[in-house]
Design a protein around this motif. Structure first.
Motif, PDB file in Angstrom:
ATOM      1  N   VAL A  38     -13.780  -4.738  -2.632  1.00 33.38           N
ATOM      2  CA  VAL A  38     -12.566  -4.230  -1.985  1.00 33.38           C
ATOM      3  C   VAL A  38     -12.383  -4.940  -0.641  1.00 33.38           C
ATOM      4  O   VAL A  38     -13.285  -4.934   0.192  1.00 33.38           O
ATOM      5  N   VAL A  39     -11.218  -5.582  -0.429  1.00 35.86           N
ATOM      6  CA  VAL A  39     -10.953  -6.268   0.841  1.00 35.86           C
ATOM      7  C   VAL A  39      -9.948  -5.510   1.708  1.00 35.86           C
ATOM      8  O   VAL A  39      -9.876  -5.733   2.917  1.00 35.86           O
ATOM      9  N   LYS A  40      -9.172  -4.614   1.090  1.00 32.40           N
ATOM     10  CA  LYS A  40      -8.253  -3.739   1.815  1.00 32.40           C
ATOM     11  C   LYS A  40      -8.426  -2.336   1.245  1.00 32.40           C
ATOM     12  O   LYS A  40      -8.430  -2.172   0.029  1.00 32.40           O
ATOM     13  N   PRO A  41      -8.582  -1.329   2.095  1.00 35.99           N
ATOM     14  CA  PRO A  41      -8.714   0.034   1.569  1.00 35.99           C
ATOM     15  C   PRO A  41      -7.515   0.405   0.701  1.00 35.99           C
ATOM     16  O   PRO A  41      -6.368   0.140   1.055  1.00 35.99           O
ATOM     17  N   VAL A  42      -7.803   0.990  -0.453  1.00 37.72           N
ATOM     18  CA  VAL A  42      -6.758   1.420  -1.375  1.00 37.72           C
ATOM     19  C   VAL A  42      -7.272   2.617  -2.162  1.00 37.72           C
ATOM     20  O   VAL A  42      -8.436   2.647  -2.560  1.00 37.72           O
ATOM     21  N   GLY A  43      -6.416   3.618  -2.345  1.00 39.11           N
ATOM     22  CA  GLY A  43      -6.846   4.822  -3.044  1.00 39.11           C
ATOM     23  C   GLY A  43      -8.037   5.442  -2.334  1.00 39.11           C
ATOM     24  O   GLY A  43      -8.042   5.593  -1.116  1.00 39.11           O
ATOM     25  N   LYS A  57      -3.833  -5.839 -16.665  1.00 39.84           N
ATOM     26  CA  LYS A  57      -2.446  -5.550 -17.041  1.00 39.84           C
ATOM     27  C   LYS A  57      -1.540  -6.467 -16.226  1.00 39.84           C
ATOM     28  O   LYS A  57      -1.974  -7.103 -15.270  1.00 39.84           O
ATOM     29  N   VAL A  58      -0.271  -6.488 -16.594  1.00 37.76           N
ATOM     30  CA  VAL A  58       0.742  -7.210 -15.835  1.00 37.76           C
ATOM     31  C   VAL A  58       1.857  -6.232 -15.534  1.00 37.76           C
ATOM     32  O   VAL A  58       2.347  -5.545 -16.437  1.00 37.76           O
ATOM     33  N   LYS A  63       3.042  -9.157 -11.514  1.00 38.63           N
ATOM     34  CA  LYS A  63       1.845  -9.134 -10.664  1.00 38.63           C
ATOM     35  C   LYS A  63       0.662  -8.648 -11.509  1.00 38.63           C
ATOM     36  O   LYS A  63       0.797  -7.754 -12.336  1.00 38.63           O
ATOM     37  N   LEU A  64      -0.501  -9.246 -11.256  1.00 34.73           N
ATOM     38  CA  LEU A  64      -1.717  -8.885 -11.969  1.00 34.73           C
ATOM     39  C   LEU A  64      -2.210  -7.528 -11.488  1.00 34.73           C
ATOM     40  O   LEU A  64      -2.264  -7.261 -10.284  1.00 34.73           O
ATOM     41  N   VAL A  65      -2.585  -6.677 -12.431  1.00 33.94           N
ATOM     42  CA  VAL A  65      -3.067  -5.333 -12.137  1.00 33.94           C
ATOM     43  C   VAL A  65      -4.449  -5.172 -12.761  1.00 33.94           C
ATOM     44  O   VAL A  65      -4.649  -5.492 -13.929  1.00 33.94           O
ATOM     45  N   GLN A  71      -7.632   3.648 -13.376  1.00 36.99           N
ATOM     46  CA  GLN A  71      -6.493   3.649 -12.455  1.00 36.99           C
ATOM     47  C   GLN A  71      -6.008   2.211 -12.260  1.00 36.99           C
ATOM     48  O   GLN A  71      -6.835   1.302 -12.173  1.00 36.99           O
ATOM     49  N   PRO A  72      -4.697   1.988 -12.150  1.00 35.92           N
ATOM     50  CA  PRO A  72      -4.185   0.633 -11.915  1.00 35.92           C
ATOM     51  C   PRO A  72      -4.138   0.290 -10.427  1.00 35.92           C
ATOM     52  O   PRO A  72      -3.731   1.115  -9.604  1.00 35.92           O
TER      53      PRO A  72
END
Length: 82
Positions: A38-43, A57-58, A63-65, A71-72
């Motif tokens: 993780v490079v940026k806090p998310v969720g 996923k796309v 955008k790549l998911v 969770q996406p």
């Protein structure tokens, strides 16, 4: 992007394999599951946590998911660990 173009592109994609260019300019096939940092806090994820990508996923805007813990998340929150 219209739905028919998106359907055409997804027809040739694989939800478990991604092609990656390494820092030595080698093309490798990266298969799920693989580890990311993780490079940026998310969720609920904190910076510098390590997570496992279970699938790919796309999004509709191409955008790549990454699928992590069912969770996406967009790719730009993570660095791939090779």
């Amino acid at each position: 992007m219209n739905n028919s173009l998106l359907a055409y592109l997804l027809k040739y994609s694989n939800p478990n394999i991604m092609l990656v260019v390494t820092n030595r300019n080698n093309l490798i096939e990266l298969k799920c599951p693989f580890t990311v940092k993780v490079v940026k806090p998310v969720g609920n994820f904190k910076k510098n946590d390590f997570k496992v990508v279970e699938g790919l996923k796309v999004s509709t805007n191409m955008k790549l998911v990454y699928m992590i813990e069912e969770q996406p998340f967009f790719y730009y929150y993570f660095d791939i660990i090779l």
